[in-house]
Scaffold this active site. Structure first.
Site, short mmCIF file in Angstrom:
data_model
loop_
_atom_site.label_atom_id
_atom_site.label_comp_id
_atom_site.label_asym_id
_atom_site.label_seq_id
_atom_site.Cartn_x
_atom_site.Cartn_y
_atom_site.Cartn_z
N GLY A 243 0.75 -1.24 0.00
CA GLY A 243 0.00 0.00 0.00
C GLY A 243 0.78 1.29 0.00
N PRO A 278 4.50 -5.19 -0.86
CA PRO A 278 4.48 -3.98 -1.70
C PRO A 278 4.35 -4.31 -3.18
CG PRO A 278 6.73 -4.50 -1.03
CD PRO A 278 5.84 -5.52 -0.39
N ARG A 280 3.08 -1.35 -5.92
CA ARG A 280 3.34 -0.07 -6.59
C ARG A 280 4.68 0.54 -6.22
NH1 ARG A 280 -1.18 3.17 -7.88
NH2 ARG A 280 -2.24 2.05 -6.22
N ARG A 316 -5.60 3.47 -15.75
CA ARG A 316 -5.70 4.21 -14.49
C ARG A 316 -6.36 5.59 -14.64
NH1 ARG A 316 -2.26 5.59 -11.41
NH2 ARG A 316 -3.19 4.81 -9.50
N TYR A 320 -9.66 5.71 -12.43
CA TYR A 320 -9.57 6.41 -11.13
C TYR A 320 -9.36 7.91 -11.30
CZ TYR A 320 -7.85 1.65 -10.07
OH TYR A 320 -7.67 0.30 -9.99
N CYS A 347 -12.96 4.57 -28.69
CA CYS A 347 -14.21 5.32 -28.86
C CYS A 347 -14.94 5.54 -27.54
CB CYS A 347 -15.10 4.58 -29.84
SG CYS A 347 -14.22 4.24 -31.35
N GLU A 348 -14.33 6.26 -26.64
CA GLU A 348 -14.98 6.63 -25.38
C GLU A 348 -14.41 7.98 -24.94
OE1 GLU A 348 -15.97 4.24 -22.27
OE2 GLU A 348 -15.65 2.32 -23.28
N TYR A 375 0.40 -1.43 -12.27
CA TYR A 375 -1.00 -1.41 -12.68
C TYR A 375 -1.18 -0.76 -14.05
CZ TYR A 375 -1.30 -2.52 -7.74
OH TYR A 375 -1.11 -3.11 -6.51
N1 LLP Z 1 -1.61 -6.95 -0.91
C1 LLP Z 1 -2.92 -7.05 -1.21
C2 LLP Z 1 -3.73 -8.05 -0.50
C3 LLP Z 1 -3.49 -6.21 -2.18
O1 LLP Z 1 -4.78 -6.31 -2.46
C4 LLP Z 1 -2.67 -5.26 -2.85
C5 LLP Z 1 -3.22 -4.38 -3.87
C6 LLP Z 1 -1.30 -5.21 -2.52
C7 LLP Z 1 -0.81 -6.06 -1.54
C8 LLP Z 1 -0.35 -4.26 -3.17
O2 LLP Z 1 -0.66 -2.93 -2.94
P1 LLP Z 1 0.33 -1.77 -3.43
O3 LLP Z 1 1.61 -1.89 -2.62
O4 LLP Z 1 0.58 -1.96 -4.88
O5 LLP Z 1 -0.41 -0.53 -3.14
N2 LLP Z 1 -5.26 -0.89 -9.64
C9 LLP Z 1 -5.07 0.08 -8.58
C10 LLP Z 1 -4.43 -0.52 -7.36
C11 LLP Z 1 -5.16 -1.73 -6.80
C12 LLP Z 1 -4.48 -2.35 -5.61
C13 LLP Z 1 -5.10 -3.64 -5.26
N3 LLP Z 1 -4.46 -4.35 -4.19
C14 LLP Z 1 -4.30 1.26 -9.12
O6 LLP Z 1 -3.95 1.27 -10.30
O7 LLP Z 1 -4.07 2.23 -8.41
#
Ligand code: LLP
Length: 419
Positions: A243, A278, A280, A316, A320, A347-348, A375
């Site tokens: 996260g 992690p 992202r 993205r 979002y 086409c959007e 992502y």
């Molecule tokens: N662990 C779990 C259980 C998760 O569901 C996720 C992400 C992560 C770890 C990794 O999170 P990160 O470190 O990448 O924040 N598509 C969205 C992000 C969706 C995240 C879903 N879960 C975007 O493009 O912002």
């Protein structure tokens, strides 16, 4: 230090490490994703170093970018993996990942996926409901195995991020409510002989730019951990999820070091191994999407730059309203800037990569959509029957094609016309 450690200008031309993006576009075409090996290794090492000798495992969240080359580089560095499907499990194994470093998250694991993971011998299942726990116990019994489990507990913490990617509030579908966690741990420990409790797990959301919600969640988990231990339930690892946000624009998220240090401090002297997941923050700023200007349209109220990448390549912004910096591959200092809507051919009206960007453009110019390593490709689709982009990994001067551009033949190969 710039957030783009491997994407820098040299004589007004943007490079990926020592490779020219102009050359990459010439050789492989556009749109294409370009990643930097050095930036990926640096991000992983920053995480690893921050744990400073403490027992830990970094489980890269495969969903952020699941290309085999990326998984393999991380596996070689000793990384573990957080997977959410049987498909991701197969990718990790193919890329040389160690099954004993895999955690399996997700609210809806099916029987085939669980079977595959039990056969592979993964580190643990992050179980998200009582029904899933019972189902896993039954399957493990049938396979004459014992499934290692960690319960994903929902700490009810506001991650203060986009509602679509906030997961740790009690109204979200994720995890087991805190109020039920102890009871379910007891069920697992005393009534289900084919599961073995190994850990405790949470994940509160993605693209968090403050440390406080992480610590709030960690403290709630630790209070639960202490209660469980008093009741004789042994927890070997504490998985604090992923996260950590990155800087797309003006955000200033905590550094990897500060984030990890804060987590370690909250865990204090406890002996459990710390896991994190992690995604992202490992890959986000190690990649860009390279695209070419097809047409410029100077309408009375707005200027459009129509480029060859679209929402199917990078979803993205459409999904979002996310911001990605858009840089010219060749800087033109003397010319006049215009304000452009940078849009794709789909086409959007939602098909945009950036709104109101000050750019000096002519047809066929190359643009780099930054911070696209996470992502980006993993959420891409074939909407409008657009073959998915090529992926390139740069390593110093070397340019490696790590996924060939799809062809339309591949897209339609498994479809059938009625007899
Ligand atoms: N662990 C779990 C259980 C998760 O569901 C996720 C992400 C992560 C770890 C990794 O999170 P990160 O470190 O990448 O924040 N598509 C969205 C992000 C969706 C995240 C879903 N879960 C975007 O493009 O912002």
């Amino acid at each position: 230090m710039s957030k783009f450690i491997s994407f820098t200008y040299n004589h007004d031309q943007l490079f990926a490490e020592s490779a020219s993006l102009i050359e990459i576009a010439k050789e492989f075409g556009t749109p294409c994703y370009v990643y930097s090996r050095a930036a990926l290794v640096a991000a992983y090492q920053e995480f690893n170093r921050a744990f400073a000798g403490r027992d830990h495992l970094i489980c890269y969240a495969v969903k952020a970018n699941s290309n085999l080359a990326i998984l393999n580089i991380l596996a070689c560095l000793g990384s573990g993996f957080d997977i959410v499907s049987g498909g991701e499990l197969q990718r990790v194994l193919k890329a040389g990942g160690d099954p004993q470093k895999i955690v399996f998250s997700g609210v809806g694991k099916n029987q085939d996926e669980m079977r595959m993971a039990l056969t592979a011998g993964i580190l643990c299942f992050n179980v998200e409901s009582e029904m899933e726990l019972l189902s896993l116990n039954q399957l493990a019994k049938e396979m004459d195995k014992i499934a290692p489990v960690s319960l994903r507990v929902n700490p009810d913490v506001d991650a203060k991020t986009h509602p679509y990617i906030s997961t740790g509030l009690k109204e979200n579908k994720f995890g087991i409510p805190m109020a039920e966690a102890e009871r379910i741990y007891h069920t697992a420990a005393h009534e289900l002989p084919h599961v073995r409790i190994t850990g405790l797990d949470c994940h509160i959301g993605s693209q968090l730019t403050e440390i406080d919600p992480f610590i709030e969640a960690s403290n709630k988990m630790l209070a639960l951990l202490d209660r469980l231990e008093k009741q004789g339930i042994c927890i070997e690892h504490l998985d604090l999820g992923g996260g950590l946000g990155i800087s797309y624009s003006q955000e200033s998220p905590p550094s990897i070091k500060d984030y990890v240090t804060a987590l370690c401090n909250s865990v204090g002297q406890r002996k459990q191994r710390i896991l994190i997941e992690p995604g992202r923050s490992l890959v986000g700023n190690t990649g860009l999407l390279l695209t070419r200007v097809e047409y410029l349209k100077h309408a009375p109220h707005r200027n459009f730059a129509i480029v060859d990448a679209a929402m199917n390549d990078l979803m993205r912004p459409a999904l979002y309203d996310a911001y990605h910096e858009i840089l010219p591959v060749v800087k033109k200092s003397s010319e006049v800037n215009n304000t452009y809507q940078v849009v794709g051919p789909v086409c959007e009206t939602g098909d945009f990569l950036g709104h109101d960007r000050q750019l000096s453009l002519t047809k066929d110019d190359l643009l780099a959509v930054m911070s696209a390593g996470a992502y980006g490709m993993s959420m891409s689709s074939n909407y409008n029957t657009r073959p998915r982009a090529a992926e390139i990994m740069v390593d110093g001067h070397a340019i490696h094609l790590i996924r060939a551009r799809e062809t339309v033949e591949q897209l339609i190969a498994s479809e059938k016309i009625l007899d």
